[in-house]
Design an enzyme around this catalytic site. Structure first.
Site, PDB file in Angstrom:
ATOM      1  N   LEU A   1       8.162  -6.499  -7.461  1.00 30.96           N
ATOM      2  CA  LEU A   1       8.282  -6.059  -9.344  1.00 30.96           C
ATOM      3  C   LEU A   1       9.385  -4.991  -9.055  1.00 30.96           C
ATOM      4  CD1 LEU A   1       4.456  -5.726  -9.180  1.00 30.96           C
ATOM      5  CD2 LEU A   1       5.755  -7.864  -9.934  1.00 30.96           C
TER       6      LEU A   1
ATOM      7  N   SER B   1      11.593  -6.716  10.366  1.00 33.13           N
ATOM      8  CA  SER B   1      12.337  -6.099   8.643  1.00 33.13           C
ATOM      9  C   SER B   1      13.396  -6.221   8.693  1.00 33.13           C
ATOM     10  CB  SER B   1      11.110  -5.160   8.254  1.00 33.13           C
ATOM     11  OG  SER B   1      11.041  -4.478   6.983  1.00 33.13           O
TER      12      SER B   1
ATOM     13  N   HIS C   1      10.420  -2.252  11.903  1.00 32.69           N
ATOM     14  CA  HIS C   1      10.425  -1.592  10.690  1.00 32.69           C
ATOM     15  C   HIS C   1      12.091  -1.301  10.519  1.00 32.69           C
ATOM     16  CE1 HIS C   1       8.334   1.081   7.190  1.00 32.69           C
ATOM     17  NE2 HIS C   1       8.901  -0.133   6.565  1.00 32.69           N
TER      18      HIS C   1
ATOM     19  N   HIS D   1       9.185   0.989  -5.808  1.00 34.70           N
ATOM     20  CA  HIS D   1       8.306   2.222  -6.664  1.00 34.70           C
ATOM     21  C   HIS D   1       9.315   3.224  -7.303  1.00 34.70           C
ATOM     22  CE1 HIS D   1      10.444   3.737  -2.830  1.00 34.70           C
ATOM     23  NE2 HIS D   1      10.131   2.701  -2.091  1.00 34.70           N
TER      24      HIS D   1
ATOM     25  N   LYS E   1       3.245  -1.213  10.642  1.00 33.65           N
ATOM     26  CA  LYS E   1       5.103  -1.522  10.876  1.00 33.65           C
ATOM     27  C   LYS E   1       4.738  -0.462  11.831  1.00 33.65           C
ATOM     28  CE  LYS E   1       6.103  -3.025   6.321  1.00 33.65           C
ATOM     29  NZ  LYS E   1       5.340  -2.779   5.705  1.00 33.65           N
TER      30      LYS E   1
ATOM     31  N   ARG F   1      -3.728  -3.427 -13.221  1.00 34.98           N
ATOM     32  CA  ARG F   1      -3.140  -4.484 -12.335  1.00 34.98           C
ATOM     33  C   ARG F   1      -2.755  -4.728 -11.581  1.00 34.98           C
ATOM     34  NH1 ARG F   1      -0.697  -0.388 -15.601  1.00 34.98           N
ATOM     35  NH2 ARG F   1      -0.535   1.546 -13.653  1.00 34.98           N
ATOM     36  N   ILE F   2      -3.352  -4.328 -10.515  1.00 32.83           N
ATOM     37  CA  ILE F   2      -4.357  -5.109  -9.291  1.00 32.83           C
ATOM     38  C   ILE F   2      -5.474  -6.201  -9.576  1.00 32.83           C
ATOM     39  CG2 ILE F   2      -6.097  -5.017  -7.597  1.00 32.83           C
ATOM     40  CD1 ILE F   2      -5.224  -1.946  -6.764  1.00 32.83           C
TER      41      ILE F   2
ATOM     42  N   THR G   1       1.346  -1.079   0.057  1.00 38.37           N
ATOM     43  CA  THR G   1       0.342  -0.200  -0.133  1.00 38.37           C
ATOM     44  C   THR G   1       1.071   0.875   0.072  1.00 38.37           C
ATOM     45  OG1 THR G   1      -0.192  -0.119   2.140  1.00 38.37           O
ATOM     46  CG2 THR G   1      -1.897  -1.203   1.086  1.00 38.37           C
ATOM     47  N   TYR G   2       2.074   1.272  -0.166  1.00 43.94           N
ATOM     48  CA  TYR G   2       2.429   2.430  -0.324  1.00 43.94           C
ATOM     49  C   TYR G   2       3.163   3.448  -1.032  1.00 43.94           C
ATOM     50  CZ  TYR G   2       6.498   5.745   0.242  1.00 43.94           C
ATOM     51  OH  TYR G   2       7.133   7.543  -0.061  1.00 43.94           O
TER      52      TYR G   2
ATOM     53  N   LYS H   1       2.556  -4.114  -5.231  1.00 48.11           N
ATOM     54  CA  LYS H   1       1.937  -3.030  -4.451  1.00 48.11           C
ATOM     55  C   LYS H   1       1.889  -2.539  -6.228  1.00 48.11           C
ATOM     56  CE  LYS H   1       1.804   1.765  -5.615  1.00 48.11           C
ATOM     57  NZ  LYS H   1       1.858   2.376  -6.729  1.00 48.11           N
TER      58      LYS H   1
ATOM     59  N   ASP I   1      -0.660  -4.689   3.134  1.00 47.15           N
ATOM     60  CA  ASP I   1       0.490  -4.631   4.369  1.00 47.15           C
ATOM     61  C   ASP I   1       0.432  -3.070   4.325  1.00 47.15           C
ATOM     62  OD1 ASP I   1       3.339  -5.363   4.492  1.00 47.15           O
ATOM     63  OD2 ASP I   1       3.208  -3.881   3.452  1.00 47.15           O
TER      64      ASP I   1
ATOM     65  N   TYR J   1       3.097   4.945   6.473  1.00 49.07           N
ATOM     66  CA  TYR J   1       3.255   5.442   4.393  1.00 49.07           C
ATOM     67  C   TYR J   1       2.064   6.393   4.696  1.00 49.07           C
ATOM     68  CZ  TYR J   1       5.091   0.751   4.137  1.00 49.07           C
ATOM     69  OH  TYR J   1       6.014  -0.463   3.484  1.00 49.07           O
TER      70      TYR J   1
HETATM   71  P1  NAP Z   1       6.492  -3.037  -5.571  1.00 46.06           P
HETATM   72  O1  NAP Z   1       5.633  -3.870  -5.310  1.00 46.06           O
HETATM   73  O2  NAP Z   1       7.933  -3.472  -6.097  1.00 46.06           O
HETATM   74  O3  NAP Z   1       5.404  -2.318  -7.537  1.00 46.06           O
HETATM   75  C1  NAP Z   1       6.474  -1.234  -8.140  1.00 46.06           C
HETATM   76  C2  NAP Z   1       5.414  -0.956  -9.314  1.00 46.06           C
HETATM   77  O4  NAP Z   1       5.069  -1.990  -9.879  1.00 46.06           O
HETATM   78  C3  NAP Z   1       4.419  -0.079  -8.496  1.00 46.06           C
HETATM   79  O5  NAP Z   1       4.526   0.789  -8.267  1.00 46.06           O
HETATM   80  C4  NAP Z   1       3.102  -0.506 -10.202  1.00 46.06           C
HETATM   81  O6  NAP Z   1       2.546   0.618 -10.308  1.00 46.06           O
HETATM   82  C5  NAP Z   1       3.877  -1.394 -10.632  1.00 46.06           C
HETATM   83  N1  NAP Z   1       2.970  -3.033 -10.966  1.00 46.06           N
HETATM   84  C6  NAP Z   1       2.100  -3.321 -10.342  1.00 46.06           C
HETATM   85  N2  NAP Z   1       1.775  -4.465 -11.072  1.00 46.06           N
HETATM   86  C7  NAP Z   1       2.168  -4.702 -11.648  1.00 46.06           C
HETATM   87  C8  NAP Z   1       2.280  -5.297 -12.822  1.00 46.06           C
HETATM   88  N3  NAP Z   1       0.996  -6.348 -13.428  1.00 46.06           N
HETATM   89  N4  NAP Z   1       3.197  -4.980 -14.222  1.00 46.06           N
HETATM   90  C9  NAP Z   1       3.561  -3.620 -14.924  1.00 46.06           C
HETATM   91  N5  NAP Z   1       3.452  -3.025 -13.212  1.00 46.06           N
HETATM   92  C10 NAP Z   1       2.868  -3.076 -11.828  1.00 46.06           C
HETATM   93  O7  NAP Z   1       6.336  -1.735  -4.954  1.00 46.06           O
HETATM   94  P2  NAP Z   1       7.346  -1.256  -4.057  1.00 46.06           P
HETATM   95  O8  NAP Z   1       5.494  -0.222  -2.773  1.00 46.06           O
HETATM   96  O9  NAP Z   1       8.847  -1.459  -3.476  1.00 46.06           O
HETATM   97  O10 NAP Z   1       7.487  -2.644  -2.395  1.00 46.06           O
HETATM   98  C11 NAP Z   1       5.290  -3.387  -2.233  1.00 46.06           C
HETATM   99  C12 NAP Z   1       5.293  -3.766  -0.498  1.00 46.06           C
HETATM  100  O11 NAP Z   1       6.077  -3.584  -0.025  1.00 46.06           O
HETATM  101  C13 NAP Z   1       5.055  -1.391  -0.638  1.00 46.06           C
HETATM  102  O12 NAP Z   1       4.219  -1.436  -0.851  1.00 46.06           O
HETATM  103  C14 NAP Z   1       5.130  -2.059   1.202  1.00 46.06           C
HETATM  104  O13 NAP Z   1       3.094  -2.160   1.224  1.00 46.06           O
HETATM  105  C15 NAP Z   1       6.034  -2.772   1.488  1.00 46.06           C
HETATM  106  N6  NAP Z   1       7.387  -2.094   1.734  1.00 46.06           N
HETATM  107  C16 NAP Z   1       7.812  -2.343   2.616  1.00 46.06           C
HETATM  108  C17 NAP Z   1       9.483  -1.800   3.004  1.00 46.06           C
HETATM  109  C18 NAP Z   1       9.714  -2.036   3.861  1.00 46.06           C
HETATM  110  O14 NAP Z   1      11.284  -2.283   4.865  1.00 46.06           O
HETATM  111  N7  NAP Z   1       9.372  -2.561   5.037  1.00 46.06           N
HETATM  112  C19 NAP Z   1      10.284  -1.090   1.527  1.00 46.06           C
HETATM  113  C20 NAP Z   1       9.210  -1.256   0.792  1.00 46.06           C
HETATM  114  C21 NAP Z   1       8.002  -1.948   1.092  1.00 46.06           C
HETATM  115  P3  NAP Z   1       1.275   0.652 -10.547  1.00 46.06           P
HETATM  116  O15 NAP Z   1       0.706   1.195  -8.971  1.00 46.06           O
HETATM  117  O16 NAP Z   1       1.076   1.692 -11.689  1.00 46.06           O
HETATM  118  O17 NAP Z   1       0.354  -0.156 -10.921  1.00 46.06           O
END
Ligand code: NAP
Length: 297
Positions: A193, A140, A117, A196, A84, A250-251, A23-24, A244, A50, A55
């Site tokens: 993926l 984490s 975190h 972000h 977190k 894409r969801i 959800t970030y 995310k 998550d 966030y």
């Molecule tokens: P991610 O899941 O790696 O996604 C990156 C990007 O991919 C998104 O911005 C999304 O853009 C795009 N995407 C999603 N589905 C897709 C698809 N089917 N085809 C093409 N592009 C697609 O992103 P993240 O935010 O870095 O990580 C995911 C989550 O992990 C976060 O939201 C958060 O909850 C958590 N997180 C935790 C930490 C920690 O320190 N614990 C750190 C970073 C992240 P669109 O929205 O435009 O689709």
């Protein structure tokens, strides 16, 4: 063994869905987007959400969950919700009040998983579990030495159930994953993926994971997308994976991860893409004694 479909057991008897909704949203995205996307994600079938204090979207996520409970799509117990504890609340006396503040914003009585975190002591989180404010506790961004330290701490009451870390084909965390498995700790993959790619967090010159030619070729072969290949890879190696997206198409697409399987040969090919490339290296924290990313794993 799973008592619910697409779930894996945690070391404390609870279960976690293997696909989670991230959800970030980056700073420029209005927080209302997170609310809208969380509702769409629940409609699409996501049951693991998550979030985190940092966030700054807990009110929106809470409203989304409440609205999906109110319209009968889910019950509270159908949702696995993670929050977190941010670094500003690591002093033991601040931990439970921080969770209570999050719960209030979320309009929830408990979270399913409360994660620290960044690396620090876990003691105060144990009290949150005893108080019934969280079902499970986890960590984490811990490296294996930091996990080892926690696990060897005299008087440890609850093992962390998970270690949520960056993990994708360019940083496949093979050694940390093996270590976690040996200790019955689930590895939860974030940025699965390719992250972000927010300017303040990610080097803009780093390669774009979903443009990788091997993932793109494989996507063609399976008639899926590179994102689905990257998500499926994690599930098949026993990793719980977060995805995310704030985009409806894409969801929905990401839920297709349960509709196909990669062959063992293709799993090996994806293993071969590892280059220990960390998108989110938190360089600003490099001088901190607990900075986790200088260890090999
Ligand atoms: P991610 O899941 O790696 O996604 C990156 C990007 O991919 C998104 O911005 C999304 O853009 C795009 N995407 C999603 N589905 C897709 C698809 N089917 N085809 C093409 N592009 C697609 O992103 P993240 O935010 O870095 O990580 C995911 C989550 O992990 C976060 O939201 C958060 O909850 C958590 N997180 C935790 C930490 C920690 O320190 N614990 C750190 C970073 C992240 P669109 O929205 O435009 O689709």
């Amino acid at each position: 063994m799973d008592h619910k479909p697409h779930c894996v057991p945690l070391n404390d008897g609870h279960f976690i869905p293997v696909l989670g909704f991230g959800t970030y949203g980056t700073a420029e995205i209005p927080k209302s987007k997170a609310e809208e996307a969380t509702k769409l994600a629940i409609d699409a079938g996501f049951r693991h959400i998550d979030s985190a204090f940092v966030y700054k979207n807990e009110e929106q996520i809470g409203r989304a969950i409440q609205s999906k409970i109110a319209d009968g799509t889910v019950k509270r117990e159908d949702i696995f919700f993670t929050s977190k504890l941010w670094v500003t609340f690591f002093r033991p006396e601040l931990v439970q009040p921080a969770l209570e503040t999050s719960l209030k914003k979320l309009q929830l009585d408990y979270v399913d998983l409360y994660i620290i975190h960044f690396p620090a002591a876990l003691k105060a989180l144990e009290k949150c579990k005893d108080a019934g404010l969280t079902k499970s506790i986890g960590v984490s961004n811990f490296n294996h030495k930091q996990l080892e330290m926690i696990l060897n701490k005299p008087g440890l009451k609850y093992k962390p159930v998970c270690n949520q870390v960056e993990c994708h084909p360019y940083l496949n965390q093979r050694k940390l994953l093996d270590y976690c498995k040996s200790k019955d700790i689930v590895l939860v993959a974030y940025s699965a993926l390719g992250s972000h790619r927010e300017k303040n967090w990610v080097d803009q010159n780093s390669p774009v994971l979903l443009d990788d030619p091997v993932l793109c070729d494989m996507a063609k072969k399976y008639k899926r997308t590179p994102a689905l290949i990257a998500l499926r890879y994690q599930i098949q190696r026993g990793v719980v994976v977060l995805a995310k997206s704030f985009n409806e198409k894409r969801i929905k697409e990401n839920m297709q991860v349960f509709e196909f399987q990669l062959t063992p040969e293709d799993m090996k090919v994806i293993d071969g893409l590892n280059q220990n490339l960390r998108y989110i290296n938190c360089k600003f924290a490099m001088d901190h004694p607990n900075y986790p990313f200088t260890e090999e794993y």
